[in-house]
Write a protein that holds these residues in place. Structure first.
Motif, PDB file in Angstrom:
ATOM      1  N   ASP A 176      19.101 -12.924 -24.853  1.00  0.00           N
ATOM      2  CA  ASP A 176      20.473 -12.808 -24.455  1.00  0.00           C
ATOM      3  C   ASP A 176      20.821 -12.138 -22.919  1.00  0.00           C
ATOM      4  O   ASP A 176      21.610 -12.355 -22.214  1.00  0.00           O
ATOM      5  N   GLU A 177      20.025 -11.017 -22.857  1.00  0.00           N
ATOM      6  CA  GLU A 177      20.064 -10.389 -21.512  1.00  0.00           C
ATOM      7  C   GLU A 177      19.512 -11.350 -20.347  1.00  0.00           C
ATOM      8  O   GLU A 177      20.346 -11.535 -19.147  1.00  0.00           O
ATOM      9  N   ALA A 178      18.563 -12.198 -20.504  1.00  0.00           N
ATOM     10  CA  ALA A 178      17.995 -13.036 -19.525  1.00  0.00           C
ATOM     11  C   ALA A 178      19.085 -14.310 -19.417  1.00  0.00           C
ATOM     12  O   ALA A 178      19.061 -14.738 -18.106  1.00  0.00           O
ATOM     13  N   LYS A 179      19.734 -14.625 -20.186  1.00  0.00           N
ATOM     14  CA  LYS A 179      20.742 -15.754 -20.209  1.00  0.00           C
ATOM     15  C   LYS A 179      21.863 -15.280 -19.162  1.00  0.00           C
ATOM     16  O   LYS A 179      22.360 -15.936 -18.358  1.00  0.00           O
ATOM     17  N   ARG A 180      22.216 -13.908 -19.558  1.00  0.00           N
ATOM     18  CA  ARG A 180      23.227 -13.390 -18.880  1.00  0.00           C
ATOM     19  C   ARG A 180      23.004 -13.150 -17.482  1.00  0.00           C
ATOM     20  O   ARG A 180      23.743 -13.478 -16.330  1.00  0.00           O
ATOM     21  N   LYS A 181      21.628 -12.642 -16.974  1.00  0.00           N
ATOM     22  CA  LYS A 181      21.124 -12.657 -15.903  1.00  0.00           C
ATOM     23  C   LYS A 181      21.035 -13.933 -15.063  1.00  0.00           C
ATOM     24  O   LYS A 181      21.260 -13.792 -13.947  1.00  0.00           O
ATOM     25  N   THR A 233      13.560 -15.516 -12.926  1.00  0.00           N
ATOM     26  CA  THR A 233      14.351 -15.262 -14.293  1.00  0.00           C
ATOM     27  C   THR A 233      14.273 -16.610 -15.190  1.00  0.00           C
ATOM     28  O   THR A 233      14.091 -16.550 -16.380  1.00  0.00           O
ATOM     29  N   ARG A 287      17.246 -10.315 -28.366  1.00  0.00           N
ATOM     30  CA  ARG A 287      17.932  -9.508 -27.452  1.00  0.00           C
ATOM     31  C   ARG A 287      17.633  -9.777 -26.004  1.00  0.00           C
ATOM     32  O   ARG A 287      18.499  -9.766 -25.029  1.00  0.00           O
ATOM     33  N   ARG A 288      16.515  -9.987 -25.620  1.00  0.00           N
ATOM     34  CA  ARG A 288      15.968 -10.001 -24.378  1.00  0.00           C
ATOM     35  C   ARG A 288      16.339 -11.526 -23.844  1.00  0.00           C
ATOM     36  O   ARG A 288      16.588 -11.705 -22.591  1.00  0.00           O
ATOM     37  N   GLU A 296      13.826  -8.294 -31.163  1.00  0.00           N
ATOM     38  CA  GLU A 296      13.680  -7.802 -29.544  1.00  0.00           C
ATOM     39  C   GLU A 296      13.759  -8.802 -28.634  1.00  0.00           C
ATOM     40  O   GLU A 296      14.288  -8.923 -27.803  1.00  0.00           O
TER      41      GLU A 296
END
Length: 259
Positions: free
Chosen positions: A53-58, A147, A50-51, A47
């Motif tokens: 990866d989302e945080a890096k994209r954000k 972020t 996954r978070r 988990e």
């Protein structure tokens, strides 16, 4: 010494057997608990991955927007906006606090950002011109820092969980492939030795019982022979007298009487 491979060096007794069984039960219980802990940590680790990866994209999107916003401020205000911010800001409004989260006995630090109220040293920056661009840039960079704090919290939890999962998995593998098989082999060895001792004891008791029976039979035969000898000695003189009397009557027969 080949029998000592894969088992513990213990003396085969009933007490050792009980201790090994207790150890085996404890090892199986510990293996089950550590397995569940590993599964829970692995689930949380996935988990967090996954978070992250989302945080890096954000973070990529937010930093891109912040860079364009800073360019707009520099174009509108001119000069070195960073120097103006450093001169005007005396206290930090954006702050970070930490707390801990317990995941299956593992404490993960979490960083949480917040804005201190009542501090607005940055308010007069861009008063002459470009005030809207400065305000927009400040909000954009505030989101970028939020972020960044979130990403730092996730990265820290990621590193800690990675190390803990490795340690737990090593313990699970050690219990499953070393401790439990060795304890089971030790229990088998103790059981085999105890069975061998029981067979030896049964054979010894059987031999002792047979010897006692032979000794008893010999004693009975000896006693019976003594009794027969004593009976023969006691009955010997009477038998000789009877034979002698019979001989006397046979040798001296009376003549027939004729009337």
């Amino acid at each position: 010494m080949s029998g000592a491979v894969g088992r513990e060096a213990v003396f085969p007794t009933r007490q050792s057997l009980g201790l090994m069984k207790s150890k085996l039960k404890g090892a199986e219980t510990g293996h089950s608990l550590l397995k569940r802990k590993s599964e829970a940590l692995t689930k949380r680790f996935r988990e967090i991955t996954r978070r992250i990866d989302e945080a890096k994209r954000k973070m990529g999107r937010v930093m891109q927007i912040a860079a364009f916003s800073l360019a707009e401020v520099t174009y509108a205000v001119g000069g070195d906006i960073g120097y103006q911010v450093q001169e005007s800001a005396k206290q930090a409004r954006f702050r970070v606090r930490t707390k801990q989260e317990n995941v299956s006995g593992v404490f993960l630090p979490q960083f949480e950002s917040y804005t201190a109220e009542g501090i607005n040293d940055f308010g007069l920056t861009g008063l002459g011109k470009g005030g809207q661009q400065v305000q927009r840039c400040r909000e954009t960079y505030a989101r970028a820092v939020e972020t960044l704090v979130e990403l730092a919290s996730l990265q820290t939890a990621f590193v800690i969980l990675d190390e803990v999962i490795k340690v737990v998995n090593r313990r699970v593998n050690a219990i499953e492939h070393v401790i439990i098989p060795r304890t089971e082999n030790t229990i088998k060895y103790i059981n085999s030795e105890l069975d061998e001792l029981d067979r030896e004891e049964f054979y010894r008791l059987k031999k002792v019982s047979n010897k006692k029976q032979r000794d008893t039979a010999a004693q009975d035969a000896e006693i019976l022979g003594k009794r027969e000898q004593e009976a023969g000695k006691a009955a010997g003189p009477g038998a000789q007298a009877t034979t002698h009397a019979a001989d006397i009557l046979g040798e001296h027969q009376d003549q027939d009487v004729i009337f």
